[in-house]
Scaffold this active site. Structure first.
Site, PDB file in Angstrom:
ATOM      1  N   GLY A  14     -15.202  26.100   0.498  1.00 33.92           N
ATOM      2  CA  GLY A  14     -16.137  27.319   0.488  1.00 33.92           C
ATOM      3  C   GLY A  14     -16.001  28.118   1.632  1.00 33.92           C
ATOM      4  NE  ARG A  18     -25.154  29.039   1.869  1.00 32.14           N
ATOM      5  CZ  ARG A  18     -25.486  28.384   1.276  1.00 32.14           C
ATOM      6  NH1 ARG A  18     -26.617  27.787   1.168  1.00 32.14           N
ATOM      7  NH2 ARG A  18     -24.603  27.648   0.577  1.00 32.14           N
TER       8      ARG A  18
HETATM    9  C1  UD1 Z   1     -24.268  22.273  -3.323  1.00 31.31           C
HETATM   10  C2  UD1 Z   1     -24.826  21.652  -4.571  1.00 31.31           C
HETATM   11  C3  UD1 Z   1     -26.287  21.203  -4.619  1.00 31.31           C
HETATM   12  C4  UD1 Z   1     -26.399  20.274  -3.760  1.00 31.31           C
HETATM   13  C5  UD1 Z   1     -26.115  20.619  -2.186  1.00 31.31           C
HETATM   14  C6  UD1 Z   1     -26.067  19.483  -1.374  1.00 31.31           C
HETATM   15  C7  UD1 Z   1     -23.364  22.661  -6.273  1.00 31.31           C
HETATM   16  C8  UD1 Z   1     -23.232  23.812  -7.326  1.00 31.31           C
HETATM   17  N1  UD1 Z   1     -24.617  22.560  -5.630  1.00 31.31           N
HETATM   18  O1  UD1 Z   1     -25.221  23.383  -2.737  1.00 31.31           O
HETATM   19  O2  UD1 Z   1     -26.722  20.959  -5.831  1.00 31.31           O
HETATM   20  O3  UD1 Z   1     -27.951  19.981  -3.541  1.00 31.31           O
HETATM   21  O4  UD1 Z   1     -24.500  21.025  -2.198  1.00 31.31           O
HETATM   22  O5  UD1 Z   1     -25.646  19.749  -0.222  1.00 31.31           O
HETATM   23  O6  UD1 Z   1     -22.447  21.871  -6.128  1.00 31.31           O
HETATM   24  N2  UD1 Z   1     -16.866  24.254  -2.081  1.00 31.31           N
HETATM   25  C9  UD1 Z   1     -15.365  24.438  -2.422  1.00 31.31           C
HETATM   26  N3  UD1 Z   1     -15.089  25.259  -3.126  1.00 31.31           N
HETATM   27  C10 UD1 Z   1     -16.148  26.317  -3.680  1.00 31.31           C
HETATM   28  C11 UD1 Z   1     -17.533  26.245  -3.251  1.00 31.31           C
HETATM   29  C12 UD1 Z   1     -17.835  25.344  -2.416  1.00 31.31           C
HETATM   30  O7  UD1 Z   1     -14.626  23.779  -2.076  1.00 31.31           O
HETATM   31  O8  UD1 Z   1     -15.594  27.012  -4.594  1.00 31.31           O
HETATM   32  C13 UD1 Z   1     -17.251  23.325  -0.862  1.00 31.31           C
HETATM   33  C14 UD1 Z   1     -17.824  23.828   0.329  1.00 31.31           C
HETATM   34  O9  UD1 Z   1     -16.880  24.010   1.350  1.00 31.31           O
HETATM   35  C15 UD1 Z   1     -18.877  22.621   0.733  1.00 31.31           C
HETATM   36  C16 UD1 Z   1     -19.140  22.045  -0.603  1.00 31.31           C
HETATM   37  O10 UD1 Z   1     -18.136  22.370  -1.517  1.00 31.31           O
HETATM   38  O11 UD1 Z   1     -18.233  21.698   1.750  1.00 31.31           O
HETATM   39  C17 UD1 Z   1     -20.586  22.411  -1.312  1.00 31.31           C
HETATM   40  O12 UD1 Z   1     -20.670  23.861  -1.261  1.00 31.31           O
HETATM   41  P1  UD1 Z   1     -21.883  24.712  -0.886  1.00 31.31           P
HETATM   42  O13 UD1 Z   1     -21.544  26.248  -1.006  1.00 31.31           O
HETATM   43  O14 UD1 Z   1     -22.330  24.222   0.658  1.00 31.31           O
HETATM   44  O15 UD1 Z   1     -22.966  24.321  -1.907  1.00 31.31           O
HETATM   45  P2  UD1 Z   1     -24.534  24.203  -1.914  1.00 31.31           P
HETATM   46  O16 UD1 Z   1     -25.015  25.511  -2.064  1.00 31.31           O
HETATM   47  O17 UD1 Z   1     -24.770  23.610  -0.147  1.00 31.31           O
HETATM   48 MG    MG Z   2     -23.966  23.044   1.098  1.00 28.46          MG
END
Ligand code: UD1
Ligand code: MG
Length: 450
Positions: A14, A18
């Site tokens: 991700g 933020r």
């Molecule tokens: C996510 C969860 C949410 C949960 C929360 C817990 C989803 C859709 N939502 O939200 O239900 O309550 O985590 O902390 O899963 N990442 C990737 N590729 C992407 C997007 C994200 O590798 O395309 C990775 C990010 O680097 C991160 C993790 O996945 O380490 C979570 O992504 P983030 O955008 O932080 O999700 P949240 O909005 O926190």
């Molecule tokens: Mg997160």
């Protein structure tokens, strides 16, 4: 129930928008270790059959930090579901050898091994679930995905906060961001995830509704909220740091360390203490510090990359930098900086010194204000001092230089050549006294200035 044979997928691709940072989110540090490092450290004792890290373009530093885990690329951050899909190929070879795929988020750094083990066990409990989700009840469910369960507590679906209606938003049980998936079903289910939602992302969380639609069992393992806090902002990073510090201090106290004022001592995840160490208030331990039995770290000292031997006394106001090695009973006192230097047993440097790139023999006394001049603007050079030597106050040791064992160097010396064993060396201007001249001078100046 047999122990899970599992592979881990850690999502780290991700953009971490933020955080407002040039650095990938999972490399931001907590207690001197990148968040990703904490997640990997929690996994290690459980012995995953393989660990795959999903990174984004230009995140070579993340891949490097994750080694020896395999890094795979998610070409663009299209959501957590898409990220898991990207990891599938890397696990193809071991698919037959595992029963569970554990998916973790790289931004959940406080989770502990036992908690991961509980989630793995929860998935395997009879009847085994296709999906077991780490649920938690934080004080503020805010942005977390809501876990929608039926009356019996079976998990029906996960709704992201941005897609939740008022009733769903009111649910206090939320997704802690770790899932244990049945390896046989996981990748087929993940392949069916779509992006029909507020953010047009492929949400891993949709796997629950898909599994249910296929008649598979999904469940929640409720786990401690303080371990599952996700870090998305600098404020959350600071909160996670505070939580980790509380944990590390508690562990140090339990291990027999006296922390006079625990809340003022900052530790690293890898700080190692012997027994009966005392740490006075306001001390900072950077990464790579070990402190031997009975040592005392006095107030306002800052240590990193240093080994402090048993019975040593450091500070107050001491600075130990990487490569500082203090053997037993060494004293390093006020405003003394030590870098890449070994002080032999019982050596003392108690006041106002810089000791860099040096070897200092056992029992040697380093006088106040002694400086090793180790750098000429281009290269670093070493200073070697033998055992039981005495370096007078305000001595400059211009490296490369050596002082023999038992030698005495007079105060104020600038030592540029090697000093033999047991020599007395005076390397400064000779004192000249002119009797009566001060009074004469004063009288002349008085006349001149009226
Ligand atoms: C996510 C969860 C949410 C949960 C929360 C817990 C989803 C859709 N939502 O939200 O239900 O309550 O985590 O902390 O899963 N990442 C990737 N590729 C992407 C997007 C994200 O590798 O395309 C990775 C990010 O680097 C991160 C993790 O996945 O380490 C979570 O992504 P983030 O955008 O932080 O999700 P949240 O909005 O926190
Ligand atoms: Mg997160």
């Amino acid at each position: 129930m047999t122990k899970a044979r599992f592979a881990a997928i850690v999502l780290a691709a991700g953009e971490g928008t933020r955080m407002r940072s040039a650095q990938p989110k999972v490399l931001h540090e907590i207690a001197g270790r990148p968040m990703l490092g904490h997640v990997l450290a929690a996994l290690a004792p459980l012995g995953p059959a393989a660990t795959v890290i999903v990174v984004g373009p230009g995140m070579d530093a993340v891949a490097k930090a994750a080694a020896p885990a395999t890094a795979v690329l998610q070409p663009s951050p299209r959501g957590t579901g898409d990220a898991v899909r990207c990891a599938a190929a890397a696990l193809a070879q071991i698919r037959g050898a595992i029963d569970t795929v554990l998916v973790l988020y790289g931004d959940t750094p406080l989770v502990e091994s036992e908690t991961l083990a509980r989630l793995l066990a929860a998935r395997q409990a009879a009847p085994p679930a296709a999906v077991a989700v780490a649920g938690m009840r934080p004080a503020d469910p805010g942005p977390y995905g809501r876990l929608v369960c039926d009356r019996d507590g079976a998990l029906l679906r996960i709704v992201e906060a941005s897609d939740a209606g008022a009733a769903e938003r009111a649910i206090g049980l939320v997704n802690g961001g770790i899932m244990a998936l049945d390896a046989a079903a996981a990748f087929d289910l993940v392949g069916r995830i779509g992006n029909d939602n507020a953010r047009r992302e492929y949400y891993l969380t949709d796997i629950v509704a898909l599994a249910r639609a296929a008649g598979l069992c999904c469940r929640v393992a409720e786990l401690p909220a303080e371990e599952l806090a996700g870090v998305n902002t600098r404020a959350e990073l600071a909160a996670a740091e505070a939580a980790m510090q509380r944990r590390l201090r508690r562990r140090a106290l339990e291990a027999g360390v006296t922390l006079v004022a625990p809340d003022t001592v900052f530790l690293s995840a890898d700080t190692r203490f012997g027994r009966d160490v005392t740490v006075e208030p306001n001390v900072v331990f950077g990464p790579g510090v070990s402190v031997g039995d009975g040592a005392r770290i006095r107030a306002f000292s800052h240590l990193d990359g240093a080994a402090v031997g048993p019975g040593a006394i450091v500070g107050p106001f001491a600075r130990l930098r990487p490569g500082a090695v203090l053997e037993e009973r060494v004293h390093v006192g006020n405003f003394v900086e030590v870098k890449a230097a070994r002080l032999g047993a019982g050596a003392k440097a108690n006041h106002l010194s810089y000791l860099g790139d040096s070897e200092i023999g056992a029992g040697t006394n380093i006088g106040a204000g002694t400086i090793t001049c180790n750098y000429d603007g281009f290269n670093k050079f070493r200073t070697i001092i033998g055992e039981d030597a005495f370096i007078g106050s305000n001595t400059a040791l211009v490296a490369p230089v050596s002082v023999g064992r038992g030698a005495i160097v007079a105060a104020g010396s600038v030592v540029t050549g090697d000093v033999p064993d047991d020599a007395l060396t005076i390397a400064r201007g000779r004192q000249v006294d002119k009797p009566g001249r001060a009074a004469e001078l004063r009288a002349r100046l008085r006349r001149k200035n009226g």
